[in-house]
Write a protein that holds these residues in place. Structure first.
Motif, PDB file in Angstrom:
ATOM      1  N   VAL A 188      -9.249  -2.862  -7.292  1.00 24.33           N
ATOM      2  CA  VAL A 188     -10.590  -3.115  -6.755  1.00 24.33           C
ATOM      3  C   VAL A 188     -11.336  -3.992  -7.749  1.00 24.33           C
ATOM      4  O   VAL A 188     -11.464  -3.641  -8.922  1.00 24.33           O
ATOM      5  N   ARG A 225     -15.172  -5.279  -4.126  1.00 23.17           N
ATOM      6  CA  ARG A 225     -16.280  -4.353  -3.848  1.00 23.17           C
ATOM      7  C   ARG A 225     -17.565  -5.046  -4.275  1.00 23.17           C
ATOM      8  O   ARG A 225     -17.788  -5.315  -5.460  1.00 23.17           O
ATOM      9  N   GLU A 252     -16.617  -2.827   0.697  1.00 21.51           N
ATOM     10  CA  GLU A 252     -15.332  -3.326   0.233  1.00 21.51           C
ATOM     11  C   GLU A 252     -14.640  -4.106   1.349  1.00 21.51           C
ATOM     12  O   GLU A 252     -14.813  -3.797   2.531  1.00 21.51           O
ATOM     13  N   ALA A 253     -13.839  -5.087   0.939  1.00 21.28           N
ATOM     14  CA  ALA A 253     -12.984  -5.816   1.881  1.00 21.28           C
ATOM     15  C   ALA A 253     -11.624  -6.015   1.226  1.00 21.28           C
ATOM     16  O   ALA A 253     -11.539  -6.282   0.022  1.00 21.28           O
ATOM     17  N   GLU A 254     -10.548  -5.870   2.015  1.00 20.25           N
ATOM     18  CA  GLU A 254      -9.191  -6.031   1.486  1.00 20.25           C
ATOM     19  C   GLU A 254      -8.640  -7.392   1.865  1.00 20.25           C
ATOM     20  O   GLU A 254      -8.735  -7.821   3.023  1.00 20.25           O
ATOM     21  N   LYS A 278      -8.759  -5.390  -3.226  1.00 23.82           N
ATOM     22  CA  LYS A 278     -10.077  -5.159  -2.649  1.00 23.82           C
ATOM     23  C   LYS A 278     -11.160  -5.766  -3.535  1.00 23.82           C
ATOM     24  O   LYS A 278     -11.089  -5.707  -4.754  1.00 23.82           O
ATOM     25  N   ASN A 317       0.817  -1.213   0.000  1.00 20.97           N
ATOM     26  CA  ASN A 317       0.000   0.000   0.000  1.00 20.97           C
ATOM     27  C   ASN A 317       0.855   1.269   0.000  1.00 20.97           C
ATOM     28  O   ASN A 317       0.602   2.227   0.725  1.00 20.97           O
TER      29      ASN A 317
END
Length: 464
Positions: free
Chosen positions: A373, A302, A337-339, A300, A224
């Protein structure tokens, strides 16, 4: 600026055995910090005590054929920026001489980093000897010198050395000039916050000598947008050599890979929750440097879940290929959203409040890439059915059981509580059983069949 580092964690000392002549190995010269700040405490001991113990242990672990020198600064005069002394000459240095000399040093004075480096480099210039220089310091320059400039100018002149620098208990904002000097000296800057870390980095620094080839592959690990410390191991896919490793220390790392094709495995070392990643088919060459970025960036997913076109609350799980849950969340009537780590996943979706045989869904083989994403969407369908039980025109309490006709599965149930009961159901045909309770429990149950259509409401009243 990314410090250039040359580091291999494979301690290949086999070629430096007891039978090897000393002249085959270039000297390792330690520059030791004996400034007053070494009386500072770490883990209940002074930094001087820790450094003496760990450095002595590291020296004793070196090959018997290794030539060793020791230079100290700041140990004789409190305010002398030229207090630098060659305690053990590398040409005649032994392990015993080094450990004995370390025991006699008492921290006292300044931190002349640039001047001490200048003195060692001048000796190499005069003797026309190449060497590995390892500088251990617990502080920054205190004598207006510029060690980075000193090292860079010596390299431009053609003096052959490799310089590693170990910052012992330094703060992050105190390391820039030291990293610059290690970079210029084709070496590595290491952070050591305690005795264990100091032992580790000394082992690594003493294994990366000037006699080893310069790095031809560089790697940089990031998550990141932030560099992370990672262990990178190269596996030769052609010659099947022993694996070769390098640690990034939150920076660019160089290591030498003999020309071949490699698979790189990178594992985070900072307590990160991201998994090891693999990069295949990295080709190395002797005549040029190859760079490989290693992205641990989470990917991610979504997810938009709807019912009859409107956002809907769902319970969601993201499972990796082994079936382990990587993420779980609820959408709460909005896209969420989830990472997770980059990879291939299965996403399971359980609709809330809807009842029927189509309230659960799975989306297989979802490819989630790093720093990207991946959008997903799933639509559920429903209609409503209102069921009421009455006696003489008034609603009564009754137990309602709803079964899907085709499967025979019991999908919903509840009580009317003298006011009727509404069910949110998937479209389909249902068998509905209504059994009065309470004061009317003696009345026989009735069963009806209803048809539920998407987006429509149906109402049924049974009279008892």
């Amino acid at each position: 600026m990314r410090a250039v580092v040359v580091l291999s964690l494979v301690f290949s000392f086999a070629f430096q055995g007891k039978g090897q002549a000393k002249e085959d190995l270039s000297p390792i010269i330690f520059i030791y910090d004996a400034s007053g700040s070494m009386w500072g405490q770490l883990q209940g001991k002074s930094k001087m005590e820790i450094a003496v113990e760990v450095l002595s242990s590291s020296v004793n672990a070196l090959p018997d054929a290794q030539k060793i020198g020791l230079v100290a600064y700041g140990h004789r005069n409190k305010s002398d920026c030229k207090d630098v002394e060659f305690l053990v000459e590398a040409s005649q240095g032994t392990k015993g001489a080094i450990t004995t000399a370390l025991q006699t040093i008492k921290p006292l004075g300044m931190t002349p980093l640039a001047y001490s480096a200048t003195q060692v480099i001048e000796q190499l210039r005069t003797s026309k000897t190449k060497a590995t220089i390892i500088l251990l310091t617990d502080g920054i320059e205190s004598c207006d010198g510029d060690i980075c400039r000193v090292v860079a100018e010596a390299k431009e002149e053609g003096i052959d050395f490799r310089m590693h620098i170990i910052g012992f208990g330094l703060k992050a904002d105190e390391t820039e000039q030291l990293k610059c000097a290690a970079n210029a000296g084709e070496g590595q800057y290491y952070d050591a916050s305690d005795a264990g870390a100091l032992g580790t980095v000394l082992s690594e620094a003493t294994s990366e000598t000037v006699d080893k080839p310069k790095g031809n592959v560089s790697v940089y690990a990031v998550k990141n947008g932030v560099p992370i410390d990672a262990l990178v191991t190269a596996y030769d896919q052609v010659a099947k050599r022993e694996p070769i490793s390098v640690r990034t220390y939150r920076d660019t790392a160089f290591f030498y890979l003999p020309p071949s094709k490699y698979n790189l495995e990178a594992k985070p070392l900072e307590g990160s929750d991201v998994n090891m990643i693999t990069v295949s088919g990295v080709q190395s060459f002797d005549e040029k440097i190859i760079h490989q970025d290693l992205g641990f960036d989470g990917g991610k997913v979504r997810l938009t879940t709807t019912n009859n076109g409107a956002n809907w609350d769902c319970l969601v799980k993201v499972l990796d290929q082994s079936g382990k849950v990587a993420a779980t969340f609820r959408t709460y009537d909005a896209p969420k959203e989830a990472e997770v780590n980059p990879g291939i996943y299965k996403v399971t979706i359980q609709a809330m409040r809807i009842e029927g045989v189509n309230t659960y869904a799975e989306i297989d083989s979802v490819q989630i890439g790093g720093a990207a994403v991946t959008p997903l969407a799933y639509e559920f369908d429903s209609g409503t059915a209102f069921i009421d039980a009455q006696v003489n025109g008034g609603s009564i309490d009754a137990v309602v059981t709803v079964s899907e006709v085709k499967s025979g599965k019991n999908v919903a149930g509840g009580r009317t509580y003298d006011r009727g009961k509404e069910f949110l159901l998937n479209p389909g045909t249902y068998s509905v059983k209504i059994a009065p309770v309470g004061v009317h429990k003696d009345k026989s149950a009735q069963t009806i069949t209803i048809e539920v259509k998407k987006g429509e409401s149906t109402s049924k009243t049974l009279n008892f």
